[in-house]
Design an enzyme around this catalytic site. Structure first.
Site, PDB file in Angstrom:
ATOM      1  N   GLY A   1       0.783  -1.237   0.011  1.00  0.00           N
ATOM      2  CA  GLY A   1       0.000  -0.122  -0.049  1.00  0.00           C
ATOM      3  C   GLY A   1       1.043   1.223  -0.021  1.00  0.00           C
ATOM      4  O   GLY A   1       1.811   1.653   0.999  1.00  0.00           O
ATOM      5  N   ALA A   2       0.844   1.900  -1.050  1.00  0.00           N
ATOM      6  CA  ALA A   2       1.661   3.107  -1.266  1.00  0.00           C
ATOM      7  C   ALA A   2       0.781   4.586  -1.159  1.00  0.00           C
ATOM      8  O   ALA A   2       1.169   5.586  -1.636  1.00  0.00           O
ATOM      9  CB  ALA A   2       2.566   3.038  -2.258  1.00  0.00           C
ATOM     10  N   GLY A   3      -0.338   4.334  -0.517  1.00  0.00           N
ATOM     11  CA  GLY A   3      -1.028   5.573  -0.571  1.00  0.00           C
ATOM     12  C   GLY A   3      -0.563   6.761   0.654  1.00  0.00           C
ATOM     13  O   GLY A   3       0.643   6.679   0.679  1.00  0.00           O
ATOM     14  N   GLN A   4      -1.764   7.182   1.351  1.00  0.00           N
ATOM     15  CA  GLN A   4      -1.308   8.217   2.369  1.00  0.00           C
ATOM     16  C   GLN A   4      -0.382   7.675   3.268  1.00  0.00           C
ATOM     17  O   GLN A   4       0.781   8.314   3.770  1.00  0.00           O
ATOM     18  CB  GLN A   4      -2.686   8.712   2.801  1.00  0.00           C
ATOM     19  CG  GLN A   4      -3.379   9.485   1.786  1.00  0.00           C
ATOM     20  CD  GLN A   4      -2.869  10.954   1.340  1.00  0.00           C
ATOM     21  OE1 GLN A   4      -2.043  10.893   0.728  1.00  0.00           O
ATOM     22  NE2 GLN A   4      -3.469  11.890   1.943  1.00  0.00           N
TER      23      GLN A   4
ATOM     24  N   ILE B   1      -2.454  -2.284   9.364  1.00  0.00           N
ATOM     25  CA  ILE B   1      -2.948  -1.207   9.531  1.00  0.00           C
ATOM     26  C   ILE B   1      -4.295  -0.951   9.143  1.00  0.00           C
ATOM     27  O   ILE B   1      -5.141  -0.256   9.536  1.00  0.00           O
ATOM     28  CB  ILE B   1      -1.999   0.102   9.193  1.00  0.00           C
ATOM     29  CG1 ILE B   1      -0.716   0.251   9.983  1.00  0.00           C
ATOM     30  CG2 ILE B   1      -2.586   1.477   9.375  1.00  0.00           C
ATOM     31  CD1 ILE B   1       0.282   1.129   9.529  1.00  0.00           C
ATOM     32  N   THR B   2      -4.685  -1.695   8.153  1.00  0.00           N
ATOM     33  CA  THR B   2      -5.810  -1.508   7.375  1.00  0.00           C
ATOM     34  C   THR B   2      -7.099  -1.781   8.272  1.00  0.00           C
ATOM     35  O   THR B   2      -7.054  -2.883   9.101  1.00  0.00           O
ATOM     36  CB  THR B   2      -5.956  -2.500   6.080  1.00  0.00           C
ATOM     37  OG1 THR B   2      -4.780  -2.283   5.197  1.00  0.00           O
ATOM     38  CG2 THR B   2      -7.065  -2.358   5.552  1.00  0.00           C
TER      39      THR B   2
ATOM     40  N   ARG C   1      -3.372   9.843  20.648  1.00  0.00           N
ATOM     41  CA  ARG C   1      -4.413  10.907  20.662  1.00  0.00           C
ATOM     42  C   ARG C   1      -4.949  11.554  21.805  1.00  0.00           C
ATOM     43  O   ARG C   1      -4.975  12.400  22.268  1.00  0.00           O
ATOM     44  CB  ARG C   1      -5.739  10.403  19.593  1.00  0.00           C
ATOM     45  CG  ARG C   1      -5.533  10.504  18.178  1.00  0.00           C
ATOM     46  CD  ARG C   1      -6.387   9.551  17.280  1.00  0.00           C
ATOM     47  NE  ARG C   1      -6.290  10.031  16.024  1.00  0.00           N
ATOM     48  CZ  ARG C   1      -6.785   8.994  15.067  1.00  0.00           C
ATOM     49  NH1 ARG C   1      -7.457   8.116  15.339  1.00  0.00           N
ATOM     50  NH2 ARG C   1      -6.444   9.239  13.735  1.00  0.00           N
TER      51      ARG C   1
ATOM     52  N   HIS D   1     -10.489  -1.239  18.089  1.00  0.00           N
ATOM     53  CA  HIS D   1      -9.913   0.074  17.404  1.00  0.00           C
ATOM     54  C   HIS D   1     -11.334   0.740  16.803  1.00  0.00           C
ATOM     55  O   HIS D   1     -11.724   0.599  15.641  1.00  0.00           O
ATOM     56  CB  HIS D   1      -8.962   0.071  16.451  1.00  0.00           C
ATOM     57  CG  HIS D   1      -8.537   1.346  15.737  1.00  0.00           C
ATOM     58  ND1 HIS D   1      -8.469   2.403  16.436  1.00  0.00           N
ATOM     59  CD2 HIS D   1      -8.493   1.715  14.258  1.00  0.00           C
ATOM     60  CE1 HIS D   1      -8.026   3.385  15.534  1.00  0.00           C
ATOM     61  NE2 HIS D   1      -8.308   2.874  14.357  1.00  0.00           N
TER      62      HIS D   1
HETATM   63  O1  TXD Z   1      -5.265   3.056  13.328  1.00  0.00           O
HETATM   64  C1  TXD Z   1      -5.506   2.527  12.206  1.00  0.00           C
HETATM   65  N1  TXD Z   1      -5.293   1.359  12.166  1.00  0.00           N
HETATM   66  C2  TXD Z   1      -6.114   3.307  11.305  1.00  0.00           C
HETATM   67  C3  TXD Z   1      -5.949   2.475   9.754  1.00  0.00           C
HETATM   68  C4  TXD Z   1      -5.708   4.588  10.926  1.00  0.00           C
HETATM   69  C5  TXD Z   1      -5.815   5.332   9.826  1.00  0.00           C
HETATM   70  C6  TXD Z   1      -6.269   4.675   8.537  1.00  0.00           C
HETATM   71  N2  TXD Z   1      -6.423   3.564   8.588  1.00  0.00           N
HETATM   72  C7  TXD Z   1      -6.749   2.322   7.356  1.00  0.00           C
HETATM   73  O2  TXD Z   1      -5.300   2.534   6.693  1.00  0.00           O
HETATM   74  C8  TXD Z   1      -7.785   3.107   6.232  1.00  0.00           C
HETATM   75  O3  TXD Z   1      -8.967   3.141   6.832  1.00  0.00           O
HETATM   76  C9  TXD Z   1      -7.403   2.332   5.355  1.00  0.00           C
HETATM   77  O4  TXD Z   1      -8.062   0.776   5.646  1.00  0.00           O
HETATM   78  C10 TXD Z   1      -5.819   2.030   5.354  1.00  0.00           C
HETATM   79  C11 TXD Z   1      -5.047   2.815   4.430  1.00  0.00           C
HETATM   80  O5  TXD Z   1      -5.068   4.185   4.595  1.00  0.00           O
HETATM   81  P1  TXD Z   1      -4.661   5.239   3.669  1.00  0.00           P
HETATM   82  O6  TXD Z   1      -5.029   6.471   3.970  1.00  0.00           O
HETATM   83  O7  TXD Z   1      -3.219   5.014   3.205  1.00  0.00           O
HETATM   84  O8  TXD Z   1      -5.404   4.731   2.286  1.00  0.00           O
HETATM   85  P2  TXD Z   1      -5.083   5.112   0.730  1.00  0.00           P
HETATM   86  O9  TXD Z   1      -4.275   6.516   0.784  1.00  0.00           O
HETATM   87  O10 TXD Z   1      -6.230   4.977  -0.016  1.00  0.00           O
HETATM   88  O11 TXD Z   1      -3.964   4.032   0.399  1.00  0.00           O
HETATM   89  C12 TXD Z   1      -4.459   2.614   0.165  1.00  0.00           C
HETATM   90  C13 TXD Z   1      -3.515   2.071  -1.065  1.00  0.00           C
HETATM   91  C14 TXD Z   1      -3.764   2.749  -2.368  1.00  0.00           C
HETATM   92  O12 TXD Z   1      -2.460   3.233  -2.851  1.00  0.00           O
HETATM   93  C15 TXD Z   1      -4.297   1.550  -3.152  1.00  0.00           C
HETATM   94  O13 TXD Z   1      -4.103   1.686  -4.411  1.00  0.00           O
HETATM   95  C16 TXD Z   1      -3.837   0.462  -2.544  1.00  0.00           C
HETATM   96  O14 TXD Z   1      -3.930   0.659  -1.044  1.00  0.00           O
HETATM   97  N3  TXD Z   1      -4.294  -0.914  -2.725  1.00  0.00           N
HETATM   98  C17 TXD Z   1      -3.634  -2.117  -2.733  1.00  0.00           C
HETATM   99  N4  TXD Z   1      -2.315  -2.368  -2.697  1.00  0.00           N
HETATM  100  C18 TXD Z   1      -1.793  -3.495  -2.679  1.00  0.00           C
HETATM  101  N5  TXD Z   1      -2.799  -4.595  -2.905  1.00  0.00           N
HETATM  102  C19 TXD Z   1      -4.110  -4.324  -3.211  1.00  0.00           C
HETATM  103  N6  TXD Z   1      -5.041  -5.332  -3.431  1.00  0.00           N
HETATM  104  C20 TXD Z   1      -4.561  -3.056  -2.798  1.00  0.00           C
HETATM  105  N7  TXD Z   1      -5.997  -2.554  -2.956  1.00  0.00           N
HETATM  106  C21 TXD Z   1      -5.580  -1.274  -2.845  1.00  0.00           C
END
Ligand code: TXD
Length: 318
Positions: A9-12, A118-119, A151, A175
């Site tokens: 996961g290379a998102g936020q 973390i998801t 927090r 959580h």
């Molecule tokens: O305390 C905690 N655990 C929480 C978790 C705190 C904050 C956010 N929390 C959760 O982390 C949030 O509800 C999401 O489920 C995850 C990821 O949050 P983020 O803000 O990083 O989400 P993004 O920016 O959408 O990034 C998710 C990336 C995105 O780039 C997708 O292309 C990628 O996940 N993605 C995948 N990567 C690999 N394999 C698969 N199948 C896939 N599907 C989507």
């Protein structure tokens, strides 16, 4: 030889994790995402800051699991985040499918990795990850309690106008809305917070308001951002866990760990204080809970169990 840290996961959060690992020189980074361009673009961007930040770690982006082979640590943020008005539980169906894919991708390529999930919805997703992957329960752990505790401590520090370094506390359980802020295990400069209530420094009412703000801490940020959810503090929380493992720091950290007997709880993942060292989750610390804490903790465990039952309805193989 640098440690190998794969970020699925290379998102936020994933991008922020990569940046923190690079600037803290923790290890080499493989940024993995199904959106390969995001992974490659962020990896290249961070790499180009190396002359300024003075790090020589290797950072690459990919969408191939073969590139993540033999990772020492894997941090998983693959999934969708909440939109305003959504609860973490609303993400269950879509993120369950994603975590199954991720589990299949990592179980054979990095069987010895310490895996931090973390998801969201965190407790059920990390439990599903461990079941789908079959990786050892002490090497699969969820990040949530460190964030929730952080927090809570931050809000207390703002209220009491003191440094965050002077406050010790933790938040346990699931959580979600049933998380348990451990007021009786909260110390301000070493003084139990109950003494500050007696001395009129802070009221019970304000503490309850702060606990409620902690429970909705994620939703508050989602409301501001409109698109996406919190990512800086979640990333810092994940790094705390990864460093305790990689450097064998044996820190006591609130994490979603596999519980099987402690706190009179069996066969579930939820937030408890654990020791994280070179063997992963090395020990679950059993705090003395009073009647109210026991009641609130078991309510939270039941909420996780209920959501896991919903997950089993979606995927009976769990
Ligand atoms: O305390 C905690 N655990 C929480 C978790 C705190 C904050 C956010 N929390 C959760 O982390 C949030 O509800 C999401 O489920 C995850 C990821 O949050 P983020 O803000 O990083 O989400 P993004 O920016 O959408 O990034 C998710 C990336 C995105 O780039 C997708 O292309 C990628 O996940 N993605 C995948 N990567 C690999 N394999 C698969 N199948 C896939 N599907 C989507």
């Amino acid at each position: 030889m640098n440690k190998k840290i794969t970020l699925i996961g290379a998102g936020q959060i994933g991008g922020t994790l990569a940046h923190l690992i690079a600037t803290k020189k923790i290890g080499d980074v493989v940024l993995f995402d199904v959106a390969e361009g995001i992974a490659k673009g962020k990896a290249l961007d961070i790499a180009q800051s190396s002359p300024i930040e003075n790090f020589d770690i290797n950072i690459t982006g990919t969408s191939k699991y073969s590139d993540t082979k033999d990772s020492d640590v894997i941090i998983i943020t693959a999934g969708v985040p909440r939109k305003p008005g959504m609860t973490r539980d609303d993400l269950l169906e879509i993120n369950l499918k994603i975590i199954k894919q991720v589990a299949n991708g990592i179980k054979d390529t990095s069987p010895n990795a310490f895996v931090i999930c973390i998801t969201n919805p965190l407790d059920v997703i990390v439990m599903a990850l461990q079941k789908y992957s079959g990786l050892p329960k002490n090497k699969v752990v969820g990040m949530a309690g460190i964030l929730d505790s952080s927090r809570f401590i931050y809000f207390l520090s703002q209220e009491l106008k003191i440094s965050v370094s002077k406050i010790k506390s933790l938040v346990l359980g699931g959580h979600g809305d049933t998380m348990v802020a451990m007021v009786n295990h909260t110390f301000i400069n070493g003084t139990p917070i109950k003494e500050l209530i007696k001395a009129g420094k802070i009221s019970e009412k304000r503490i309850i308001e702060i606990i409620n703000r902690t429970k909705t801490g994620g939703a508050e940020i989602v409301k501001y951002l409109e698109k996406g959810s919190a990512f800086y503090a979640p990333a810092s929380s994940g790094i705390e866990m990864a460093e305790s493992y990689l450097k064998d720091q044996k820190k006591e950290l609130p994490c979603a760990a596999y519980i099987n007997g402690e706190y009179d709880v069996k066969d579930i993942y939820a937030g408890v204080p654990v020791i994280i060292g070179k063997n992963g989750v090395e020990k679950i610390i059993e705090l003395k809970l009073n009647k109210d804490e026991k009641e609130n903790f078991s309510k939270s465990i039941n909420a996780v169990k209920e959501l896991f039952n919903a997950a089993k309805k979606i995927d009976p193989s769990l």
